[in-house]
Design an enzyme around this catalytic site. Structure first.
Site, PDB file in Angstrom:
ATOM      1  N   THR A 150       0.845  -1.204   0.000  1.00 23.54           N
ATOM      2  CA  THR A 150       0.000   0.000   0.000  1.00 23.54           C
ATOM      3  C   THR A 150       0.878   1.250   0.000  1.00 23.54           C
ATOM      4  OG1 THR A 150      -0.233  -0.223   2.399  1.00 23.54           O
ATOM      5  CG2 THR A 150      -2.088  -0.943   1.063  1.00 23.54           C
ATOM      6  N   PHE A 185      -7.006  -4.788  -1.635  1.00 24.53           N
ATOM      7  CA  PHE A 185      -8.347  -5.070  -2.143  1.00 24.53           C
ATOM      8  C   PHE A 185      -9.259  -5.681  -1.088  1.00 24.53           C
ATOM      9  CE2 PHE A 185      -6.057  -8.977  -3.080  1.00 24.53           C
ATOM     10  CZ  PHE A 185      -6.956  -9.949  -2.689  1.00 24.53           C
ATOM     11  N   ASP A 199       2.249  -8.570  -6.536  1.00 26.64           N
ATOM     12  CA  ASP A 199       2.672  -7.513  -7.454  1.00 26.64           C
ATOM     13  C   ASP A 199       4.106  -7.617  -7.967  1.00 26.64           C
ATOM     14  OD1 ASP A 199       4.213  -6.545  -5.175  1.00 26.64           O
ATOM     15  OD2 ASP A 199       2.318  -5.734  -4.437  1.00 26.64           O
ATOM     16  N   HIS A 251       0.361 -16.127  -2.549  1.00 25.47           N
ATOM     17  CA  HIS A 251      -0.857 -15.938  -3.343  1.00 25.47           C
ATOM     18  C   HIS A 251      -0.578 -15.803  -4.834  1.00 25.47           C
ATOM     19  CE1 HIS A 251      -3.015 -14.369   0.529  1.00 25.47           C
ATOM     20  NE2 HIS A 251      -2.935 -15.673   0.481  1.00 25.47           N
ATOM     21  N   CYS A 311      -3.311 -25.585 -22.636  1.00 26.74           N
ATOM     22  CA  CYS A 311      -2.023 -26.203 -22.986  1.00 26.74           C
ATOM     23  C   CYS A 311      -0.916 -25.806 -22.016  1.00 26.74           C
ATOM     24  CB  CYS A 311      -1.622 -25.825 -24.416  1.00 26.74           C
ATOM     25  SG  CYS A 311      -1.060 -24.112 -24.594  1.00 26.74           S
ATOM     26  N   THR A 313       0.653  -6.801   7.787  1.00 22.32           N
ATOM     27  CA  THR A 313      -0.448  -7.763   7.762  1.00 22.32           C
ATOM     28  C   THR A 313      -1.145  -7.772   9.112  1.00 22.32           C
ATOM     29  OG1 THR A 313      -1.037 -10.108   7.646  1.00 22.32           O
ATOM     30  CG2 THR A 313       1.245  -9.601   8.202  1.00 22.32           C
ATOM     31  N   SER A 314      -2.467  -7.905   9.069  1.00 21.97           N
ATOM     32  CA  SER A 314      -3.230  -7.928  10.314  1.00 21.97           C
ATOM     33  C   SER A 314      -3.128  -9.307  10.960  1.00 21.97           C
ATOM     34  CB  SER A 314      -4.686  -7.607  10.033  1.00 21.97           C
ATOM     35  OG  SER A 314      -5.204  -8.559   9.124  1.00 21.97           O
ATOM     36  N   ILE A 372       5.685   0.724   7.521  1.00 20.43           N
ATOM     37  CA  ILE A 372       6.788  -0.222   7.360  1.00 20.43           C
ATOM     38  C   ILE A 372       7.928   0.307   6.493  1.00 20.43           C
ATOM     39  CG2 ILE A 372       5.660  -1.473   5.453  1.00 20.43           C
ATOM     40  CD1 ILE A 372       6.945  -3.960   7.272  1.00 20.43           C
TER      41      ILE A 372
HETATM   42 ZN   LIG Z   1      -2.831 -22.754 -24.959  1.00 23.21          ZN
END
Ligand SMILES: [Zn+2]
Length: 238
Positions: free
Chosen positions: A28, A35, A106, A121, A132, A190-191, A231
């Protein structure tokens, strides 16, 4: 000089096995919105809340709307690493820090120069054809409109963990391994209420658990040291 910051400085100075675990708060400060935080704008611009639009079933059933939301809210191509990202990369270079474990997607840690980055994540920079499995970079999403398709006709899916999807078990195991062996564990932005953050802390066996956050968290009492503040400012000043 704040005495907690000074103690953190000493711990960092004396350690060759630091592990950092970070959440949305790290990004942030680079201008990337969290989000998960409640944002009234979503309701004006989109028909569903973010946790619905970022779910696996929404991706399958409303693919075009998913990408509309994803491009507008999840991608921030102009974002650059801040002082926290840069300091962590510096510590890795010096051999002091073993790994960065992040909930962010990110890629800013790598942009700052960090190599050992465990992305719980996933990452917006990795995209795969569902059919494929051909690999695509971020430009397959940023440089297209509507649903991005592979040359084979399959849908290109970002390698990010959506709601309803499992975390990558291999990445989790490596994260636990690093935390388990860490001398100093620094947790920031982080919370700690979001899975798997709370569980990962359980793996730590040392006595230098540092929490850096703007506001108090549920696990402050478990920490050996709590440093309050932004931070980027805290780490950047070390
Ligand atoms: Zn493909």
């Amino acid at each position: 000089m704040n005495e907690n910051v000074e103690r953190l400085r000493q711990w960092v100075k004396g350690s060759g096995n630091i592990v950092f675990f970070g959440g949305a708060g790290v990004s942030t400060e680079s201008g990337i919105p969290d989000f998960r935080s409640v944002d009234g704008l979503y309701h004006q611009q989109f028909a569903y809340p973010p946790e619905i639009m970022l779910s696996h079933s929404f991706f399958v059933q409303h693919t075009e709307e998913f990408f509309d939301f994803y491009r507008k809210k999840m991608l921030a191509p102009q974002a650059r690493p801040n002082a926290a990202h840069r300091k962590l990369a510096e510590w890795e270079q010096e051999g002091k820090l073993k790994a960065v474990i992040t909930q962010n997607i990110d890629g800013l840690h790598q942009m700052a120069g960090s190599h050992e980055v465990l992305e719980l994540h996933g990452s917006v920079h990795r995209n795969y054809c569902e059919k494929c499995h051909k690999f695509y970079g971020i430009e397959s999403v940023t440089g297209t409109s509507g649903i991005p398709y592979c040359t084979c006709g399959g849908v290109i899916k970002p390698d990010v963990v959506l709601y309803e999807e499992e975390l990558d078990n291999h990445v989790m195991q490596r994260a636990i391994q690093y935390i388990c062996q860490a001398d100093v564990l620094i947790i920031g932005g982080t919370s700690l209420v979001v899975y798997p953050a709370a569980g990962l802390i359980e793996a730590y066996r040392g006595d230098k658990l540092v929490l850096i956050n703007k506001s108090p968290t549920a696990v402050d009492r478990r920490a050996d040291l709590v440093v309050s503040g932004p931070i980027a400012e805290i780490l950047g000043g070390l």
